[in-house]
Every structure is written in C-alpha cells, then in structure tokens.
Design an enzyme around this catalytic site. Sequence first.
Site, PDB file in Angstrom:
ATOM      1  N   ARG A 106       0.883  -1.183   0.000  1.00 31.01           N
ATOM      2  CA  ARG A 106       0.000   0.000   0.000  1.00 31.01           C
ATOM      3  C   ARG A 106       0.909   1.217   0.000  1.00 31.01           C
ATOM      4  O   ARG A 106       1.717   1.399   0.907  1.00 31.01           O
ATOM      5  CB  ARG A 106      -0.880   0.015   1.243  1.00 31.01           C
ATOM      6  N   HIS A 133      -7.594   0.692  -6.021  1.00 36.42           N
ATOM      7  CA  HIS A 133      -7.779  -0.156  -4.831  1.00 36.42           C
ATOM      8  C   HIS A 133      -8.472  -1.452  -5.289  1.00 36.42           C
ATOM      9  O   HIS A 133      -9.625  -1.712  -4.943  1.00 36.42           O
ATOM     10  CB  HIS A 133      -8.609   0.594  -3.787  1.00 36.42           C
ATOM     11  N   GLN A 136     -10.164  -4.164  -2.850  1.00 34.48           N
ATOM     12  CA  GLN A 136     -11.404  -3.676  -2.263  1.00 34.48           C
ATOM     13  C   GLN A 136     -12.587  -3.970  -3.187  1.00 34.48           C
ATOM     14  O   GLN A 136     -13.613  -4.521  -2.772  1.00 34.48           O
ATOM     15  CB  GLN A 136     -11.294  -2.150  -2.033  1.00 34.48           C
ATOM     16  N   ASP A 225     -17.534   6.713   0.023  1.00 32.41           N
ATOM     17  CA  ASP A 225     -16.146   6.699   0.478  1.00 32.41           C
ATOM     18  C   ASP A 225     -15.888   8.072   1.091  1.00 32.41           C
ATOM     19  O   ASP A 225     -16.677   9.006   0.886  1.00 32.41           O
ATOM     20  CB  ASP A 225     -15.208   6.435  -0.732  1.00 32.41           C
ATOM     21  N   CYS A 265     -16.251   1.390   1.750  1.00 33.31           N
ATOM     22  CA  CYS A 265     -15.010   0.631   1.924  1.00 33.31           C
ATOM     23  C   CYS A 265     -14.471   0.737   3.341  1.00 33.31           C
ATOM     24  O   CYS A 265     -13.730  -0.134   3.781  1.00 33.31           O
ATOM     25  CB  CYS A 265     -13.968   1.109   0.913  1.00 33.31           C
ATOM     26  N   ARG A 293     -13.075  -8.727   2.605  1.00 35.72           N
ATOM     27  CA  ARG A 293     -11.695  -8.396   2.196  1.00 35.72           C
ATOM     28  C   ARG A 293     -10.778  -9.580   2.522  1.00 35.72           C
ATOM     29  O   ARG A 293      -9.898  -9.930   1.743  1.00 35.72           O
ATOM     30  CB  ARG A 293     -11.205  -7.143   2.936  1.00 35.72           C
TER      31      ARG A 293
END
Length: 311
Positions: A106, A133, A136, A225, A265, A293
């Site tokens: 990340r 991402h 996700q 988000d 998320c 996830r």
Amino acid sequence: MKLSKKDFVSIRDYSREELDIILSLCKKQKPLARNFTLEHTHPGRVLGCIFHKPSLRTRVSFEIAIRQLGGSSLYLTDRELGIGSREAPKDVGEVLSRYLDAIQIRTFSQQMVDDLAKYASVPVINGLTDLLHPCQILGDIFTINEKLGTIDGKKVVFIGDGNNVSRSWLNAAARFDFKFVLSSPQGFNISPSFIKELNADGDPDFEWIEDPFEAVKDADVVYADVWTSMGQEEEEKIRKEKFQAYQVNDELMGHAKEDALFMHCLPAHRGVEVTDSVIDGKHSVVYDEAENRLHIQRAIIALLIPTESEL
Ligand code: CP
Ligand code: NVA
C-alpha cells in the site's frame, strides 16, 4: 488452478473469466475458513506487507489470510525499505524476492507498485495506491454477489470523487456487466484520460451524474467513500464544502431501490459522507463487506503463490 498474471495490481489486468476464478475460490474457501477447516495449502510461505499509509482492514486481513493458508507475514514500513530513496525499486524487488513468497504493498504512487511488480520475481499485490484499490472492489463484488445473487445487470452508484476506489469500480465495470454511476460535484469526476484509456480496453456502462438524487434512482447499491482520501488532507476543508450536498443520508437512500444495499469501503467519517442512521441502518452491509476483504485476498494469494506441487 493458476492465474495468467504474476501480480494483482489492477482489475484491468484480468479477464472476466479469471476474475470469476478468484470469486469462486473465495466462495468455496469462505465457509471452510469460518469453520477452521481450510487446508494449509501454503505452509512456510511468507507474505511481505508493505505499508506507506495507515490501514486497518487491508493490513489485518492480508496478515490473517496468509496465516489461514499455513504461511506467515512480515509487516514492513518505509523506515525499513526506503523504496526509491534508500534503494532503487529494482534492488528492493530483487532482494525481497529472495526472502518472500509474495509482496502486498500500500503506497502513494501506482508507479512504485508497477516498478516493484516489474522487478520482483514473486507476486506483487496492490493494497491501495492513490490511483487504484483493486482488492477492495473485487471483495465488494463478492459481497454484492452474496447479497443480490449477481452483480450482472445491477446499478452501482458511487457518491464521491474520482479516487482510487471509484477508479477501480470503473475498471470492474469494463469486466463485469453492471452499470456504474459516479455522482460528484463538477470537477471531481474520474479524469477524462483514465476514462478514455479504459474505453479502449473494455466497454464500461458508465455515467457521471452531478445530482446525487438523480444518480441513485433505481440503484441496487449506493456506495460511499471519504471525500478526502489519504494524502489529500490539505484539501479537506474545500472538499467538505464542495461535497456538502453529497452526504448519504436517509433521504438520499430513500431515492434508491427499496432493498438497495449501502456499502462503504471504510474507514468512514460518520456524520460527514454518511449518517449514523444509514451506516447502522437496514440497507448497510459494511461489516460483511469488510469481512469479505479477508476472503477475497486469501483467494488471490492462494492463486498467485505457488503451492508445493506447482513449484
Ligand atoms: N478499506 C480499506 O482498505 O481499509 P483500510 O484503509 O483500513 O485498509
Ligand atoms: N479513498 C480512500 C480509501 C480508503 C480505503 C483513501 O484512499 O483514503
């Protein structure tokens, strides 16, 4: 069963058939993992987890996922690595590949992930960049499949800016058969260059709609988000002003389908982009989404890291 690519850096790198392979392994493994009856297919394998930004879900779920397959993990920050500052990405990729069996990263720049993937001989998995991402969104598709039967034919409405999460949604729309709508103020859509490049490589059913109430009409999924992503903190004040009319609250959810899902998320800024009444309400599936996830990433690493018999 193997995937054609060494790495998982973008949904766009995979065909629908391969994404379905990941989703079906996820479906098969999830109940086994929950019952502690999952086979240790990857004993001794070590997943390096590099984080240049904070994380709850991505870090914990990746570290648990490799353990559930019989392996272990190593958490690395830029204090140890200094990719591109202390050492060239090539040297980092080459050396880490001598110690690790896969790398999850990340970071800020997508280029750093692409460089690491290029130079590492082991799989590199994108755990979020400023651009994308992908884990996700594949996990979210798994959640939608669980809740609604299939994502195909559905309408997913993202209320927020053109960011890593919404760009990965758009990538997914070029591979799966759903309509993707992004609703944001003028100037906060996904960039025309990203859309143009993607259109050449797929045929996403995508629409940008400024008015959030118009956007969520007939939505099967309303997705939120944060308005200010990690790394954009200096824009927080102006973004809060611009997105004021884009809060997902009961009134907005009332304009979606009656049984629409609310997804986020996470982390969420409660009372900002979403109200407590929505995130804690009957439409919300955010904790199932967070759990998934773990399941999707376990499937990804199980498919990317060779087992004993595949070596
Ligand atoms: N959704 C997500 O990636 O959460 P973290 O930032 O906590 O990893
Ligand atoms: N867009 C958010 C996602 C967090 C998981 C961010 O980048 O901060």
